[in-house]
Design a protein around this motif. Structure first.
Motif, short mmCIF file in Angstrom:
data_model
loop_
_atom_site.label_atom_id
_atom_site.label_comp_id
_atom_site.label_asym_id
_atom_site.label_seq_id
_atom_site.Cartn_x
_atom_site.Cartn_y
_atom_site.Cartn_z
N UNK A 103 48.77 -17.00 15.43
CA UNK A 103 48.85 -16.02 14.47
C UNK A 103 49.50 -14.67 14.95
N UNK A 104 50.29 -14.04 14.18
CA UNK A 104 51.21 -12.88 14.73
C UNK A 104 50.42 -11.67 14.67
N UNK A 105 50.74 -10.66 15.21
CA UNK A 105 50.24 -9.31 15.27
C UNK A 105 50.00 -8.84 13.79
N UNK A 106 51.12 -8.92 13.09
CA UNK A 106 51.09 -8.28 11.69
C UNK A 106 49.87 -9.16 10.83
N UNK A 107 49.78 -10.47 11.02
CA UNK A 107 48.68 -10.75 10.34
C UNK A 107 47.24 -10.50 10.84
N UNK A 108 46.84 -10.16 12.32
CA UNK A 108 45.73 -9.58 12.58
C UNK A 108 45.61 -8.13 11.93
N UNK A 109 46.62 -7.63 11.92
CA UNK A 109 46.59 -6.03 11.14
C UNK A 109 46.15 -6.37 9.71
N UNK A 110 46.73 -7.14 9.02
CA UNK A 110 46.21 -7.63 7.56
C UNK A 110 44.81 -7.82 7.56
N UNK A 111 44.58 -8.81 8.61
CA UNK A 111 43.05 -9.31 8.49
C UNK A 111 42.21 -8.23 9.07
N UNK A 112 42.69 -7.30 9.77
CA UNK A 112 41.81 -5.93 10.26
C UNK A 112 41.61 -5.10 8.75
N UNK A 113 42.67 -5.01 8.10
CA UNK A 113 42.54 -4.21 6.58
C UNK A 113 41.55 -4.85 6.02
N UNK A 114 41.69 -6.37 5.74
CA UNK A 114 40.73 -6.82 4.59
C UNK A 114 39.29 -7.01 5.12
N UNK A 115 39.10 -7.31 6.51
CA UNK A 115 37.73 -7.71 6.96
C UNK A 115 37.06 -6.54 7.77
N UNK A 116 37.61 -5.52 7.97
CA UNK A 116 36.78 -4.44 8.85
C UNK A 116 35.56 -4.17 8.15
N UNK A 117 35.44 -3.87 7.13
CA UNK A 117 34.00 -3.15 6.33
C UNK A 117 33.24 -4.44 6.28
N UNK A 118 33.77 -5.64 6.13
CA UNK A 118 32.81 -6.81 6.23
C UNK A 118 32.30 -6.91 7.71
N UNK A 119 33.20 -7.04 8.76
CA UNK A 119 32.93 -7.09 9.83
C UNK A 119 31.99 -6.18 10.38
N UNK A 120 32.08 -4.69 10.09
CA UNK A 120 31.07 -3.75 10.34
C UNK A 120 29.71 -4.02 9.80
N UNK A 121 29.67 -4.47 8.28
CA UNK A 121 28.36 -4.65 7.78
C UNK A 121 27.79 -5.87 8.42
N UNK A 122 28.44 -6.89 8.71
CA UNK A 122 27.53 -8.07 9.35
C UNK A 122 26.98 -7.43 10.67
N UNK A 128 42.49 -10.30 18.73
CA UNK A 128 43.78 -9.80 19.00
C UNK A 128 44.42 -10.68 20.35
N UNK A 129 43.50 -10.51 21.42
CA UNK A 129 43.91 -11.19 22.65
C UNK A 129 43.90 -12.66 22.50
N UNK A 130 43.26 -13.40 21.43
CA UNK A 130 43.34 -14.84 21.40
C UNK A 130 44.32 -15.27 20.20
N UNK A 131 44.95 -14.19 19.67
CA UNK A 131 45.86 -14.32 18.68
C UNK A 131 46.87 -15.76 18.71
N UNK A 132 47.14 -15.91 19.81
CA UNK A 132 48.20 -17.09 19.96
C UNK A 132 47.42 -18.63 19.90
N UNK A 133 45.97 -18.69 19.99
CA UNK A 133 45.30 -19.86 19.66
C UNK A 133 44.69 -19.89 18.49
N UNK A 134 44.62 -18.85 17.75
CA UNK A 134 44.11 -18.80 16.39
C UNK A 134 45.21 -19.13 15.29
N UNK A 135 44.98 -20.43 14.65
CA UNK A 135 46.36 -20.65 13.68
C UNK A 135 46.07 -20.20 12.36
#
Length: 157
Positions: free
Chosen positions: A1-20, A41-48
């Protein structure tokens, strides 16, 4: 997973993650969510895949909340066990203050750091530049030396 994908995931999942984290009764849900994203983010290379990343986030949040709750319980237990009987009277009794002042330097430091400042053994050890075991030894000797003063005033049972 590339950095821009993690950023997009952050944008879409931040509120849900905080809520959890909040639903799991984290004292600091935003901090837990931020830590979970930092670990992702530190594991982004192993998350596909995105699904794997979302699962990783959820698992990480659950583990962080559990770890923090466990740590709080352990800290509370350590504080309750470590409070010697003189903690309640030391600030009010001039005889005790005088007796503490007459202790050898390391014993006096142990009393001040552990009892008056309520530091953990680890923090007191770091401040004194000794091991946690040395802090215990100095405190034990200090309490033994103070016991006659305290028992004379019936402060210790």
């Amino acid at each position: 997973m590339e950095a821009q994908h993690v950023r997009a995931l952050f944008d879409s999942q931040w509120q849900r993650t905080v809520a959890l984290a909040g639903q799991l009764r984290a004292a600091d849900p935003e901090d837990v969510a931020a830590e979970a994203f930092a670990r992702l983010y530190s594991k982004r290379g192993s998350v596909r895949t995105t699904d794997a990343a979302v699962g990783y986030l959820r698992t990480t949040v659950i583990n962080l909340v559990r770890d923090r709750a466990r740590r709080q319980q352990l800290d509370a237990r350590e504080r309750s066990r470590a409070a010697p009987p003189i903690a309640e009277v030391v600030d009010r009794d001039p005889a005790v203050i005088e007796a503490v002042g007459a202790l050898p330097e390391r014993q006096r430091e142990a009393v001040v750091l552990r009892i008056w400042l309520d530091l953990s053994e680890r923090d007191a050890a770091a401040a004194m530049g000794v091991s946690a075991g040395s802090v215990k030894t100095h405190l034990s000797r200090a309490l033994a030396a103070l016991r006659p003063v305290l028992e004379g005033d019936r402060h210790v049972r």
